[in-house]
Design an enzyme around this catalytic site. Structure first.
Site, PDB file in Angstrom:
ATOM      1  N   GLY A 119      48.034  48.062  35.295  1.00 11.51           N
ATOM      2  CA  GLY A 119      47.009  48.328  36.289  1.00 11.51           C
ATOM      3  C   GLY A 119      46.433  49.721  36.094  1.00 11.51           C
ATOM      4  O   GLY A 119      47.020  50.578  35.428  1.00 11.51           O
ATOM      5  N   CYS A 120      45.267  49.950  36.691  1.00  6.33           N
ATOM      6  CA  CYS A 120      44.603  51.252  36.505  1.00  6.33           C
ATOM      7  C   CYS A 120      45.374  52.381  37.178  1.00  6.33           C
ATOM      8  O   CYS A 120      45.681  53.400  36.546  1.00  6.33           O
ATOM      9  CB  CYS A 120      43.169  51.184  37.020  1.00  6.33           C
ATOM     10  N   TYR A 121      45.703  52.223  38.465  1.00  6.37           N
ATOM     11  CA  TYR A 121      46.482  53.264  39.145  1.00  6.37           C
ATOM     12  C   TYR A 121      47.857  53.461  38.494  1.00  6.37           C
ATOM     13  O   TYR A 121      48.285  54.602  38.271  1.00  6.37           O
ATOM     14  CB  TYR A 121      46.666  52.915  40.616  1.00  6.37           C
ATOM     15  N   THR A 123      48.710  53.079  35.449  1.00  5.39           N
ATOM     16  CA  THR A 123      48.574  53.758  34.167  1.00  5.39           C
ATOM     17  C   THR A 123      48.678  55.264  34.354  1.00  5.39           C
ATOM     18  O   THR A 123      49.382  55.961  33.610  1.00  5.39           O
ATOM     19  CB  THR A 123      47.244  53.386  33.492  1.00  5.39           C
TER      20      THR A 123
END
Length: 304
Positions: A119-121, A123
Site C-alpha cells: 500500500g502507499c501509506y 510503503t
C-alpha cells in the site's frame, strides 16, 4: 521465457491499472486485454489468465480474492499473480512486494508465484520503521504514531470526484476510528509487536504523499541520536535506485515527487529536546502504487 512475456491486467481501467499500463510501454512485454464489455465475464477473464505469464490484479479486495480463486482453477496453466489490493498483504502464502525490505526480498519476489503489491501509506511507514527495528535501535513495542497526508487520488473514486467536481476540502483527516485497512500491513511488515496508531489525511492536490513518525530519542535503545537513525537507514538502502536517504530540510512539500517512482527518507531532529521526526516522501500513485508494481513486474519477469 523464449517469447515476449504476456501480461494481463485485470482492472486495467482503474487508477492503478492505467498507471501500470502506461509504464509497461517501456518494457519488452505484450499486454493482453479483453473486450471492455466482457471485463466482468469470468470465462473471458479465465481465458486471459491462461494466455498470460503474469496476471496483475487491480481490483477491490473481494474481487481480487475471486480472481485468485479463478486463476487456481487453471492448475498448472495458471499465471503468476501480482495483486495490488489489500487482500493478501499479510497472507503468509504471499511474498510482500517491497524489494528494498530485506537483502533477499528482491530475489524472493523474482521467484514467487504470488506477490502482493504494498500500500502507499505502508510503503512510507514500513520503509522508515523496519530497518530501525531490525537494527535494534527502535524497540519493536515502541508506541508508534504515524501521521500521513496524501493527494486525493489515493482516496478512491468518491474522493477524486468530490475534489475534481466541487473543489473538495483543503485538508481533511479520515480513518478516525483508528481501524484503517493499512494498519495490519504496517504492523506486520514493520516488525512491530505493538499495533501502531495511524492517522491518514488528504489534501487538495492530486498526487504526492508524506508519511511522518515522531520519536522520543530517550525511549530508544541506547543514547541514540537523529544522526544514528539516519546512518541505519542510509546503510540499509545503500545502492538502491528507488529509495534514497537524504539530509533533513526545513520544509517538505508533499507534491514534490508527483510523477516519480522514487521515495525519499529523512530524519529530522532536535538534539536539545532529544526528539526526532522520521519522514518519507513519495508519490502515492508512483512508488506507492503503479511504480512499485512496475518494480515487481520487472523482477517477476526477469527484466532487471
Amino acid at each position: 521465457m523464449a517469447h515476449q512475456p504476456i501480461i494481463f491486467i485485470d482492472g486495467e481501467a482503474g487508477t492503478t491499472g492505467l498507471g501500470i499500463r502506461e509504464r509497461l510501454a517501456a518494457l519488452p512485454v505484450t499486454l493482453h486485454s479483453i473486450d471492455p464489455a466482457r471485463r466482468k465475464d469470468p470465462a473471458a477473464r479465465r481465458d486471459a489468465m491462461q494466455a498470460a505469464d503474469l496476471a496483475v490484479l487491480c481490483l477491490p479486495d473481494d474481487a481480487s480474492r475471486e480472481a485468485v480463486a479463478l486463476a487456481a482453477t487453471l492448475g498448472d496453466a495458471a499465471p503468476r499473480i501480482l495483486d495490488a489490493s489489500t487482500a493478501f498483504r499479510t497472507d503468509p502464502g504471499w511474498v510482500y512486494g517491497f524489494p528494498e525490505l530485506e537483502a533477499e526480498q528482491a530475489n524472493a519476489i523474482a521467484t514467487a508465484p504470488r506477490v502482493s503489491n504494498p500500500g502507499c501509506y505502508p510503503t512510507g511507514a514500513v520503509g522508515l520503521l523496519r530497518p530501525l527495528v531490525r537494527a535494534g535501535v527502535l524497540p519493536a513495542d515502541y508506541p508508534v504514531c504515524i501521521n500521513a497526508v496524501s493527494g486525493y487520488s489515493g482516496g478512491g473514486r468518491s474522493m477524486i470526484e468530490a475534489h475534481e467536481r466541487d473543489g473538495g476540502p483543503a485538508f481533511e483527516l479520515y480513518g478516525l476510528a483508528l481501524e484503517h485497512k493499512h494498519v495490519p500491513e504496517i504492523h506486520k511488515h514493520a516488525a512491530l509487536t505493538r499495533r501502531p496508531v495511524f492517522v491518514p489525511s488528504a489534501g487538495h492536490f492530486a498526487q504526492g504523499m508524506i508519511v511522518s513518525i515522531p520519536l522520543h530519542l530517550d525511549d530508544l535503545a541506547g543514547h541514540v541520536t537523529a544522526e544514528d537513525l539516519h546512518a541505519v537507514l542510509a546503510t540499509h538502502y545503500a545502492g538502491q535506485d528507488h529509495v534514497r536517504v537524504l539530509s533533513p530540510e526545513p520544509t517538505l512539500s508533499a507534491e514534490a515527487l508527483a510523477g516519480s517512482d522514487r521515495m525519499e527518507l529523512r530524519v529530522h531532529g532536535s538534539p536539545r529536546n532529544r526528539q526526532a521526526l522520521l519522514s518519507a516522501r513519495l508519490d502515492n500513485l508512483g512508488k506507492g502504487a503503479s511504480g512499485a508494481a512496475l518494480q515487481n513486474i520487472r523482477l517477476m519477469l526477469g527484466l532487471d
